[in-house]
Design a protein around this motif. Structure first.
Motif, PDB file in Angstrom:
ATOM      1  N   ILE A 154       0.833  -1.192   0.000  1.00 38.19           N
ATOM      2  CA  ILE A 154       0.000   0.000   0.000  1.00 38.19           C
ATOM      3  C   ILE A 154       0.872   1.248   0.000  1.00 38.19           C
ATOM      4  CG2 ILE A 154      -1.953  -1.055   1.207  1.00 38.19           C
ATOM      5  CD1 ILE A 154      -0.769   0.531   3.737  1.00 38.19           C
ATOM      6  N   MET A 155       0.227   2.366  -0.300  1.00 39.51           N
ATOM      7  CA  MET A 155       0.833   3.677  -0.149  1.00 39.51           C
ATOM      8  C   MET A 155       0.116   4.387   0.996  1.00 39.51           C
ATOM      9  SD  MET A 155       1.158   4.759  -4.163  1.00 39.51           S
ATOM     10  CE  MET A 155      -0.535   4.226  -4.506  1.00 39.51           C
ATOM     11  N   GLU A 156       0.897   5.040   1.858  1.00 44.29           N
ATOM     12  CA  GLU A 156       0.317   5.790   2.962  1.00 44.29           C
ATOM     13  C   GLU A 156       0.439   7.282   2.688  1.00 44.29           C
ATOM     14  OE1 GLU A 156       0.655   3.151   6.973  1.00 44.29           O
ATOM     15  OE2 GLU A 156       2.454   4.276   6.405  1.00 44.29           O
ATOM     16  N   TYR A 157      -0.645   8.002   2.939  1.00 46.59           N
ATOM     17  CA  TYR A 157      -0.679   9.444   2.747  1.00 46.59           C
ATOM     18  C   TYR A 157      -1.196  10.111   4.012  1.00 46.59           C
ATOM     19  CZ  TYR A 157      -0.578   8.342  -2.300  1.00 46.59           C
ATOM     20  OH  TYR A 157      -0.246   7.875  -3.547  1.00 46.59           O
ATOM     21  N   ARG A 158      -0.792  11.351   4.223  1.00 47.30           N
ATOM     22  CA  ARG A 158      -1.406  12.172   5.269  1.00 47.30           C
ATOM     23  C   ARG A 158      -2.364  13.138   4.579  1.00 47.30           C
ATOM     24  NH1 ARG A 158      -1.761  13.068  10.253  1.00 47.30           N
ATOM     25  NH2 ARG A 158      -0.282  11.390  10.676  1.00 47.30           N
ATOM     26  N   GLU A 159      -3.621  13.029   4.945  1.00 41.75           N
ATOM     27  CA  GLU A 159      -4.672  13.857   4.359  1.00 41.75           C
ATOM     28  C   GLU A 159      -5.106  14.898   5.387  1.00 41.75           C
ATOM     29  OE1 GLU A 159      -7.782  12.122   1.443  1.00 41.75           O
ATOM     30  OE2 GLU A 159      -8.793  12.172   3.390  1.00 41.75           O
ATOM     31  N   THR A 160      -5.278  16.134   4.965  1.00 46.66           N
ATOM     32  CA  THR A 160      -5.661  17.219   5.865  1.00 46.66           C
ATOM     33  C   THR A 160      -6.910  17.903   5.330  1.00 46.66           C
ATOM     34  OG1 THR A 160      -3.339  17.586   6.477  1.00 46.66           O
ATOM     35  CG2 THR A 160      -4.909  19.323   7.020  1.00 46.66           C
ATOM     36  N   LEU A 161      -7.967  17.871   6.127  1.00 42.23           N
ATOM     37  CA  LEU A 161      -9.250  18.450   5.729  1.00 42.23           C
ATOM     38  C   LEU A 161      -9.230  19.969   5.872  1.00 42.23           C
ATOM     39  CD1 LEU A 161     -11.621  15.827   7.390  1.00 42.23           C
ATOM     40  CD2 LEU A 161     -11.043  16.038   4.960  1.00 42.23           C
ATOM     41  N   PRO A 162     -10.205  20.667   5.270  1.00 43.00           N
ATOM     42  CA  PRO A 162     -10.211  22.137   5.328  1.00 43.00           C
ATOM     43  C   PRO A 162     -10.251  22.708   6.739  1.00 43.00           C
ATOM     44  CG  PRO A 162     -11.716  21.353   3.627  1.00 43.00           C
ATOM     45  CD  PRO A 162     -11.252  20.142   4.369  1.00 43.00           C
ATOM     46  N   ASN A 163     -10.801  21.952   7.710  1.00 43.95           N
ATOM     47  CA  ASN A 163     -10.847  22.460   9.088  1.00 43.95           C
ATOM     48  C   ASN A 163      -9.593  22.108   9.885  1.00 43.95           C
ATOM     49  OD1 ASN A 163     -11.319  19.721   9.283  1.00 43.95           O
ATOM     50  ND2 ASN A 163     -13.032  19.902  10.701  1.00 43.95           N
ATOM     51  N   VAL A 165      -8.202  19.078  10.406  1.00 40.85           N
ATOM     52  CA  VAL A 165      -8.104  17.705  10.903  1.00 40.85           C
ATOM     53  C   VAL A 165      -7.218  16.899   9.960  1.00 40.85           C
ATOM     54  CG1 VAL A 165      -9.360  15.588  11.443  1.00 40.85           C
ATOM     55  CG2 VAL A 165     -10.348  17.811  12.029  1.00 40.85           C
ATOM     56  N   SER A 166      -6.206  16.225  10.522  1.00 38.38           N
ATOM     57  CA  SER A 166      -5.218  15.502   9.732  1.00 38.38           C
ATOM     58  C   SER A 166      -5.129  14.059  10.206  1.00 38.38           C
ATOM     59  CB  SER A 166      -3.854  16.189   9.855  1.00 38.38           C
ATOM     60  OG  SER A 166      -2.879  15.539   9.069  1.00 38.38           O
ATOM     61  N   TYR A 167      -4.943  13.136   9.277  1.00 40.50           N
ATOM     62  CA  TYR A 167      -4.938  11.709   9.598  1.00 40.50           C
ATOM     63  C   TYR A 167      -4.277  10.956   8.444  1.00 40.50           C
ATOM     64  CZ  TYR A 167      -8.975  12.521   6.672  1.00 40.50           C
ATOM     65  OH  TYR A 167      -9.784  12.964   5.652  1.00 40.50           O
ATOM     66  N   THR A 168      -3.956   9.695   8.694  1.00 36.53           N
ATOM     67  CA  THR A 168      -3.303   8.865   7.685  1.00 36.53           C
ATOM     68  C   THR A 168      -4.343   8.049   6.921  1.00 36.53           C
ATOM     69  OG1 THR A 168      -1.330   8.668   9.057  1.00 36.53           O
ATOM     70  CG2 THR A 168      -1.597   7.043   7.308  1.00 36.53           C
ATOM     71  N   ILE A 169      -4.204   8.006   5.599  1.00 36.36           N
ATOM     72  CA  ILE A 169      -5.034   7.127   4.781  1.00 36.36           C
ATOM     73  C   ILE A 169      -4.137   6.124   4.058  1.00 36.36           C
ATOM     74  CG2 ILE A 169      -6.802   8.893   4.451  1.00 36.36           C
ATOM     75  CD1 ILE A 169      -5.757   9.150   1.529  1.00 36.36           C
ATOM     76  N   GLN A 170      -4.756   5.041   3.589  1.00 32.80           N
ATOM     77  CA  GLN A 170      -4.045   4.007   2.840  1.00 32.80           C
ATOM     78  C   GLN A 170      -4.692   3.832   1.471  1.00 32.80           C
ATOM     79  OE1 GLN A 170      -2.741   1.194   6.660  1.00 32.80           O
ATOM     80  NE2 GLN A 170      -4.139   0.402   5.119  1.00 32.80           N
ATOM     81  N   GLU A 171      -3.853   3.616   0.463  1.00 23.71           N
ATOM     82  CA  GLU A 171      -4.323   3.355  -0.898  1.00 23.71           C
ATOM     83  C   GLU A 171      -3.553   2.176  -1.475  1.00 23.71           C
ATOM     84  OE1 GLU A 171      -6.641   4.659  -2.841  1.00 23.71           O
ATOM     85  OE2 GLU A 171      -6.939   6.782  -2.370  1.00 23.71           O
ATOM     86  N   VAL A 172      -4.291   1.206  -2.004  1.00 24.67           N
ATOM     87  CA  VAL A 172      -3.647   0.124  -2.740  1.00 24.67           C
ATOM     88  C   VAL A 172      -3.184   0.660  -4.087  1.00 24.67           C
ATOM     89  CG1 VAL A 172      -3.961  -2.153  -3.776  1.00 24.67           C
ATOM     90  CG2 VAL A 172      -5.008  -1.640  -1.560  1.00 24.67           C
ATOM     91  N   SER A 173      -4.023   1.483  -4.710  1.00 27.65           N
ATOM     92  CA  SER A 173      -3.672   2.158  -5.958  1.00 27.65           C
ATOM     93  C   SER A 173      -4.519   3.418  -6.042  1.00 27.65           C
ATOM     94  CB  SER A 173      -3.933   1.257  -7.172  1.00 27.65           C
ATOM     95  OG  SER A 173      -5.332   1.188  -7.441  1.00 27.65           O
ATOM     96  N   ASN A 174      -4.328   4.192  -7.087  1.00 25.47           N
ATOM     97  CA  ASN A 174      -5.161   5.384  -7.302  1.00 25.47           C
ATOM     98  C   ASN A 174      -6.158   5.170  -8.420  1.00 25.47           C
ATOM     99  OD1 ASN A 174      -4.029   7.126  -5.303  1.00 25.47           O
ATOM    100  ND2 ASN A 174      -2.221   7.374  -6.605  1.00 25.47           N
ATOM    101  N   THR A 175      -6.366   3.899  -8.784  1.00 25.77           N
ATOM    102  CA  THR A 175      -7.281   3.587  -9.884  1.00 25.77           C
ATOM    103  C   THR A 175      -8.276   2.502  -9.497  1.00 25.77           C
ATOM    104  OG1 THR A 175      -5.680   2.003 -10.782  1.00 25.77           O
ATOM    105  CG2 THR A 175      -5.612   4.267 -11.648  1.00 25.77           C
TER     106      THR A 175
END
Length: 257
Positions: A154-163, A165-175
């Motif tokens: 997997i690929m791990e990303y840090r996603e940050t919402l407009p307010n 709030v930040s957290y880690t997400i996982q993606e097997v792919s982007n498709t």
């Protein structure tokens, strides 16, 4: 003049009194537990990989009932004739919520992504809210194991919402199936939920199975992990605790990463 009780009669009377007192204490304890579960916190287990790496399979969490007020879904019996919410407070974007999708009977745990009136879309794995791409920073590559024992890179990303709030997400792919979608428009009084493990989460992106979640269907806000064990091992199997209990995850906030 009454006849004095014998020692045997005194013991019988004392025994009955102790039994009655024990029953009263048990009933009181059960009532306190029921009130606590109804109004304060309710425990839930995490059986799937949809919120990894934040919530792992085998985590046990406490959800606060009072955070969003009370509805028939947050009470122990959904047959209670209560419409709408009492003392209701809407969730914030980024909250991790226990809820009941319509018309299912299972409880789900996901993150609030879209608020009433928002538009939500996925383009090449990137989340867009109201037409704006959400910040996503690549952390690195790892591996993820699901409830069937299947391990994938997997690929791990840090996603940050407009307010903020930040957290880690996982993606097997982007498709993957839900990495490219049309625009979702969140109806009034509803919320859009997504799992942090984006390609292994059945969530609001699937309108036929989860879809937009009514405010009434929220059960509580996930707050703390109070127990964690590998592979969904039943907690009562204490002889399997050594080597399987994740001691470092116990009594920790679900928002601390």
């Amino acid at each position: 003049m009454s006849k004095p009780m014998s020692d045997t009669e005194k013991k019988k009377k004392s025994g009955k009194g102790e039994l009655r007192e024990t029953i009263v204490i048990l009933i009181q304890a059960l009532l306190i537990a029921l009130v606590f579960r109804t109004l304060a916190f309710e425990p839930f287990s995490i059986p799937t990989a949809s919120m990894q790496s934040n919530l792992l399979i085998g985590d046990y969490i406490l959800a606060s009932k009072y955070s969003y007020g009370y509805s028939r879904y947050s009470l122990p019996f959904t047959e209670v004739p209560l419409n709408g919410r009492v003392l209701g407070n809407e969730p914030q974007r980024g909250d991790i919520v226990v809820f009941r999708p319509v018309p299912q009977t299972d409880n789900y745990v996901k993150r609030v992504i879209g608020l009433p009136g928002d538009t939500v879309q996925m383009i090449d794995g990137i989340l867009y809210i109201n037409g704006e791409a959400i910040d996503r920073e690549l952390i690195g590559r790892s591996e993820d194991r699901d409830s069937n024992g299947l391990t994938l890179p997997i690929m791990e990303y840090r996603e940050t919402l407009p307010n903020g709030v930040s957290y880690t997400i996982q993606e097997v792919s982007n498709t993957a199936e839900y990495d490219n979608t049309g625009e979702y428009v969140v109806p009034p009084g509803h919320f859009f939920m997504m799992g942090d493990n984006r390609d292994r989460s059945l969530d609001s992106r699937s309108l036929n199975t989860v879809g937009y979640v009514p405010f009434e269907n929220l059960i509580g806000k996930a707050q703390w992990r109070f127990f964690s064990i590998n592979d969904n091992i039943p907690p009562w199997q204490v002889w399997r605790w050594p080597g399987n209990v994740r001691w470092d995850r116990m009594f920790t906030s679900v928002y601390a990463e």
